[in-house]
Design a protein around this motif. Structure first.
Motif, PDB file in Angstrom:
ATOM      1  N   GLN A  63       0.827  -1.207   0.000  1.00  0.00           N
ATOM      2  CA  GLN A  63       0.000   0.000   0.000  1.00  0.00           C
ATOM      3  C   GLN A  63       0.861   1.257   0.000  1.00  0.00           C
ATOM      4  O   GLN A  63       0.594   2.219  -0.737  1.00  0.00           O
ATOM      5  N   HIS A  64       1.886   1.251   0.846  1.00  0.00           N
ATOM      6  CA  HIS A  64       2.771   2.406   0.932  1.00  0.00           C
ATOM      7  C   HIS A  64       3.488   2.660  -0.392  1.00  0.00           C
ATOM      8  O   HIS A  64       3.567   3.808  -0.868  1.00  0.00           O
ATOM      9  N   ASP A  76       1.145   4.041  -2.935  1.00  0.00           N
ATOM     10  CA  ASP A  76       0.790   5.430  -2.656  1.00  0.00           C
ATOM     11  C   ASP A  76       1.918   6.394  -2.994  1.00  0.00           C
ATOM     12  O   ASP A  76       1.667   7.540  -3.387  1.00  0.00           O
ATOM     13  N   ARG A 105      -4.508   5.183   7.731  1.00  0.00           N
ATOM     14  CA  ARG A 105      -4.635   3.937   6.983  1.00  0.00           C
ATOM     15  C   ARG A 105      -5.736   3.060   7.575  1.00  0.00           C
ATOM     16  O   ARG A 105      -6.066   3.163   8.751  1.00  0.00           O
TER      17      ARG A 105
END
Length: 234
Positions: A27-28, A31, A231
Motif C-alpha cells: 500500500q505504501h 501510494d 490507513r
C-alpha cells in the motif's frame, strides 16, 4: 521500475486470515511510487495454514485483486534456510531490492548469534552472485516474548543485532548497497502482536513503516510511512 522481494520468516509470510505487513508495505509503495513505479516479485505466494501445518492458504484478509502476493518467506525458516535459496529465487524472479526480516527463528531453534551472522554473510554473497547490483534492507530482530522472559536468549538477540550491524557496515558497497533498518521504536509485543511474536494490525503497520522509513530516508525511495490513523485498521 523497481522490483521488490520480501524475505522473511513467519512474521513475513503470515497465516491464513491476515493482511501481513507485506500488504501494508505494498500500500505504501503504491501510494508513494504509483502503480507503475514498482513490482513485487518472488517464488511463493501463500500464507501459512496453522490447522494444516503447511503454507497452503491463499486466504488473505484483503481480497484486493491488485495486491501481489509474491514473496520468499516461510514459517520456521530463517537465514539458515534462505541463504541456500536466495540465488535461485533471484534467478527465477529478478529483484532490485530485498526487504529482509529474519533472525528470530534462527536464534530460537537453529544457530547462535555468531553462526547466524555467518549465514547472513552467506546470504548476501549468494544474493550478489545472482544479482550483482542488488540492494538489501535488513531489519534487526525485533522485540519478542521469549526475549522478555529468557535473559540468555535476550542477550543472544542483542549480540546478533550487534553482529548484524557490523555485517552491514563491512559488506556495504556502492554497487550493491546494504541498509540496516531501525527496529520500530514504539513496538510493544503486548499491543502489536497477537501472541508475543507475530504482528497484529498495528504491528503490521509498524513493520512496514520501519522498511518504508529506511528506504525513504537513506535512498529516497518512497517517503515517510503514513501515520496509522490515515490507513485502514482492518
Amino acid at each position: 521500475m523497481l522490483r521488490f522481494m520480501f524475505v522473511g520468516d513467519s512474521m513475513t509470510i503470515g497465516s491464513a486470515g491476515e493482511h501481513t505487513w507485506r500488504y501494508r508495505m505494498w500500500q505504501h509503495l503504491r501510494d508513494t511510487l504509483g502503480d507503475g513505479g514498482f513490482a513485487v516479485v518472488g517464488p511463493r505466494d501463500t500464507l501459512y495454514d496453522q490447522s494444516a501445518g503447511e503454507p497452503l492458504s491463499h486466504d488473505y484478509a484483503d481480497a484486493d485483486p491488485d495486491f501481489p502476493r509474491h514473496h520468499l518467506a516461510g514459517w520456521g525458516e530463517g537465514w539458515l534456510h534462505m541463504a541456500p535459496r536466495v540465488a535461485g529465487a533471484l534467478a527465477r524472479d529478478p529483484a532490485d531490492v530485498l526487504l529482509i526480516s529474519l533472525g528470530l527463528i534462527d536464534l530460537g531453534f537453529y544457530t547462535n548469534a555468531e553462526q547466524t551472522a555467518a549465514n547472513v554473510r552467506a546470504f548476501i554473497g549468494r544474493a550478489r552472485s545472482a544479482r550483482p547490483h542488488i540492494r538489501m534492507v535488513l531489519l534487526p530482530v525485533i522485540p519478542n516474548i521469549r526475549a522478555e522472559s529468557d535473559a540468555p536468549f535476550a542477550a543472544e538477540v542483542a549480540r546478533f543485532n550487534e553482529l548484524l550491524a557490523k555485517t552491514v557496515a563491512d559488506l556495504d558497497t556502492g554497487s550493491s548497497p546494504l541498509l540496516l533498518a531501525s527496529s520500530p521504536p514504539s513496538y510493544d509485543i503486548h499491543l502489536d502482536t497477537y501472541d508475543g511474536t507475530h504482528p497484529n494490525t498495528s504491528g503490521e503497520h509498524k513493520l512496514a513503516g520501519a522498511f518504508a522509513d529506511a528506504l525513504g530516508q537513506a535512498w529516497g525511495i518512497g517517503g515517510p510511512y503514513a501515520p496509522l490513523l490515515t490507513r485502514p485498521t482492518g
